[in-house]
Design a protein around this motif. Structure first.
Motif, short mmCIF file in Angstrom:
data_model
loop_
_atom_site.label_atom_id
_atom_site.label_comp_id
_atom_site.label_asym_id
_atom_site.label_seq_id
_atom_site.Cartn_x
_atom_site.Cartn_y
_atom_site.Cartn_z
N GLY A 89 4.73 -6.55 -14.71
CA GLY A 89 3.71 -7.36 -15.65
C GLY A 89 2.35 -7.50 -15.58
O GLY A 89 1.63 -7.80 -16.45
N LEU A 90 1.59 -6.88 -14.55
CA LEU A 90 0.49 -6.55 -13.91
C LEU A 90 -0.37 -5.44 -14.83
O LEU A 90 0.21 -4.65 -14.69
N PRO A 91 -1.24 -5.52 -15.77
CA PRO A 91 -1.58 -4.97 -16.88
C PRO A 91 -2.18 -3.45 -15.78
O PRO A 91 -2.40 -3.82 -14.70
N VAL A 92 -1.43 -2.71 -16.81
CA VAL A 92 -2.44 -0.86 -15.64
C VAL A 92 -4.08 -1.02 -15.32
O VAL A 92 -4.51 -1.04 -14.45
N GLY A 93 -4.85 -1.61 -16.51
CA GLY A 93 -6.38 -1.85 -15.97
C GLY A 93 -6.63 -2.61 -15.10
O GLY A 93 -7.21 -2.49 -14.80
N LEU A 139 -6.07 -1.20 -12.11
CA LEU A 139 -6.96 -0.05 -12.16
C LEU A 139 -8.31 -1.01 -11.11
O LEU A 139 -9.05 -0.65 -10.18
N LEU A 140 -8.55 -2.04 -11.90
CA LEU A 140 -9.30 -2.72 -10.95
C LEU A 140 -9.97 -3.45 -9.56
O LEU A 140 -10.44 -3.27 -9.12
N CYS A 141 -8.52 -3.92 -9.72
CA CYS A 141 -7.67 -4.84 -8.39
C CYS A 141 -7.78 -2.95 -7.26
O CYS A 141 -9.01 -3.48 -6.23
N LEU A 142 -7.89 -1.85 -7.15
CA LEU A 142 -8.06 -0.90 -6.45
C LEU A 142 -9.29 -0.65 -6.62
O LEU A 142 -10.16 -0.60 -5.65
N ASP A 172 7.04 -8.43 -4.87
CA ASP A 172 6.05 -9.47 -4.80
C ASP A 172 5.11 -8.68 -4.02
O ASP A 172 4.84 -8.77 -2.96
N ALA A 173 3.81 -8.45 -4.52
CA ALA A 173 2.44 -7.90 -4.09
C ALA A 173 1.91 -8.66 -2.61
O ALA A 173 2.00 -8.21 -1.87
N ALA A 174 2.13 -9.78 -3.18
CA ALA A 174 1.31 -11.26 -1.80
C ALA A 174 2.38 -11.35 -0.72
O ALA A 174 2.46 -11.07 0.08
N ALA A 175 3.69 -11.42 -1.17
CA ALA A 175 4.65 -11.18 -0.06
C ALA A 175 4.45 -9.48 0.48
O ALA A 175 4.64 -9.96 2.04
N THR A 176 4.36 -8.97 -0.08
CA THR A 176 4.25 -7.39 0.79
C THR A 176 3.33 -7.64 1.42
O THR A 176 3.09 -6.80 2.58
N SER A 177 1.73 -7.99 1.38
CA SER A 177 0.66 -8.38 2.21
C SER A 177 1.07 -8.83 3.42
O SER A 177 0.91 -8.34 4.45
N VAL A 178 1.16 -9.73 2.83
CA VAL A 178 2.13 -10.67 3.82
C VAL A 178 2.84 -10.06 5.16
O VAL A 178 2.48 -10.36 6.46
N GLY A 179 4.17 -9.62 4.82
CA GLY A 179 5.32 -8.86 5.61
C GLY A 179 4.65 -7.94 6.69
O GLY A 179 4.86 -7.50 7.60
N ALA A 180 3.95 -7.29 6.09
CA ALA A 180 3.16 -6.11 6.42
C ALA A 180 2.19 -6.27 6.99
O ALA A 180 2.17 -5.38 8.58
N TYR A 237 -6.80 -5.95 1.19
CA TYR A 237 -5.44 -5.12 0.58
C TYR A 237 -4.66 -6.31 -0.06
O TYR A 237 -3.32 -5.64 -0.40
N GLY A 238 -4.66 -7.49 -0.49
CA GLY A 238 -3.89 -8.33 -1.10
C GLY A 238 -3.62 -7.43 -2.89
O GLY A 238 -3.05 -7.14 -3.65
N LEU A 239 -5.33 -6.99 -3.07
CA LEU A 239 -5.57 -5.84 -3.96
C LEU A 239 -5.02 -4.82 -4.51
O LEU A 239 -4.11 -4.19 -5.18
N TYR A 240 -5.12 -3.99 -3.27
CA TYR A 240 -4.57 -3.02 -2.85
C TYR A 240 -2.88 -2.84 -3.86
O TYR A 240 -2.46 -1.90 -4.01
N PHE A 241 -2.32 -4.01 -2.40
CA PHE A 241 -0.69 -3.73 -2.73
C PHE A 241 -0.26 -4.30 -4.40
O PHE A 241 0.40 -3.59 -5.02
N ALA A 242 -1.38 -5.11 -4.86
CA ALA A 242 -0.71 -5.06 -6.41
C ALA A 242 -1.47 -3.83 -7.12
O ALA A 242 -0.30 -3.78 -8.34
N GLY A 243 -2.17 -3.74 -7.19
CA GLY A 243 -2.51 -2.67 -7.96
C GLY A 243 -1.43 -1.37 -7.94
O GLY A 243 -1.49 -0.30 -8.48
N ALA A 244 -1.56 -0.93 -6.44
CA ALA A 244 -0.34 0.36 -5.88
C ALA A 244 0.75 0.76 -6.12
O ALA A 244 1.18 1.42 -6.85
N ALA A 245 1.43 -1.14 -7.26
CA ALA A 245 2.37 -1.14 -7.21
C ALA A 245 2.38 -0.52 -9.05
O ALA A 245 3.72 -0.27 -9.70
N VAL A 246 0.93 -0.36 -9.32
CA VAL A 246 1.66 -0.15 -10.98
C VAL A 246 0.49 1.16 -11.66
O VAL A 246 1.31 1.71 -12.44
#
Length: 316
Positions: free
Chosen positions: A7-11, A14-17, A191-199, A242-251
């Motif tokens: 559901g996260l737009p690719v654009g 990219l901004l998150c990354l 879930d990018a936030a859950a990925t960040s916390v677990g990692a 890293y929160g932004l990285y995991f969100a952007g890297a997923a899409v």
């Protein structure tokens, strides 16, 4: 331009990354100030960075408004994802610090960040079926050339085989983390936030014994300044980045992620000149322009391809 799975737009991905890469670059300047203010070692700094970042991420999750359509996934898959990602992050950070100590900052940075996009491009092609294309390949080559000019332009680098191997190990940890984040993002249910916390939880546990051996509590004559610096390192280049990285890297395609993350040394070079008083050289300017041009070109190509996919008619 929305990703059909997360559901996260690719654009927006990219901004998150881009923000994450720029924020990562500030960690080096902050670490230099930490070393000036105390006798803290690199592994201990990495541990406190991850542990404090974990606390901030957990607090952010509790403050975040609950979403009725929250992402749910089986506990076994969530635990596996957190463990593998956390180990990859621990290997990435610890091996890089060891490579810096063995062969110097310049060579360690070039080998780690230079090998990363190559390993990711090969892995994405073999495991995910993602094609880089001629334009993408040219952007990767341009970015790597800019990295080499930026970091090695000053000369005086010493190459030691053991340090190079450690840097390659660091690049491998980063590549595995990026590829798996992209794969799980395409499969959905993450879930990018859950990925960040677990990692960060797994990484902190992995780094704790090494930090204890090095010296967990530093000696300092400026405790207030040290605490502010550690808080910044935990908040901006760690929890936020890293929160932004995991969100952007997923899409975003894995190879594109790896090139955009090369904004880290660009940001670090700018801060070295502005904050730490280092001299602005022709190599710094040339390398920065090469890397920024490559990142911009690849980001535009990624957004254009995503727009094309959304306009493509669906056959029923």
């Amino acid at each position: 331009m929305s990703n059909a799975v997360s559901g996260l737009p690719v654009g927006r991905g990219l901004l998150c990354l881009i923000v994450a890469g720029a924020a990562w670059g500030t960690a080096g300047a902050a670490a230099s100030l930490v070393y000036r203010a105390s006798d803290m070692g690199p592994v201990a700094l990495s541990f406190w960075r991850c542990a404090a970042g974990l606390v901030l991420l957990c607090a952010a999750r509790r403050l975040r408004p609950r979403v009725t359509a929250a992402v749910r996934e089986p506990f076994g898959r969530k635990a596996l994802r957190a463990t593998v990602t956390g180990i990859g992050l621990a290997v990435f950070q610890t091996a890089y610090f060891a490579a810096v100590r063995s062969t110097g900052l310049a060579v360690a940075t070039v080998v780690t960040l230079g090998a990363g996009p190559v390993l990711i491009a090969l892995g994405a092609r073999a495991a995910l079926g993602e094609r880089l294309g001629r334009g993408g390949a040219a952007a990767v080559v341009g970015a790597l050339a800019g990295l080499a000019v930026l970091v090695l332009g000053g000369g005086g680098a010493t190459v030691r085989p053991w340090g190079v191997l450690l840097a390659l190990l660091s690049a491998a940890g980063y590549s595995v983390m990026t590829l798996l984040t992209r794969k799980w993002g395409r499969d959905g249910g993450t879930d990018a936030a859950a990925t960040s916390v677990g990692a960060f939880a797994v990484t902190s546990l992995c780094l704790l014994p090494l930090a204890l051996a090095e010296g967990l509590v530093p000696h300092t004559a400026e405790p207030g300044r040290l605490l502010w610096l550690l808080a910044y390192v935990a908040a901006v280049p760690t929890a936020l980045a890293y929160g932004l990285y995991f969100a952007g890297a997923a899409v975003v395609r894995s190879a594109t992620v790896s090139v955009i993350m090369l904004l880290e040394p660009v940001s670090a070079a700018v801060l070295a000149v502005v904050v730490l008083g280092e001299h602005l050289t022709a190599a710094t300017v040339a390398g920065t322009l090469l890397m920024l041009g490559s990142v911009a070109g690849l980001a535009v190509a990624e957004a254009r391809e995503a727009r094309t996919r959304t306009k493509r008619p669906v056959l029923v």
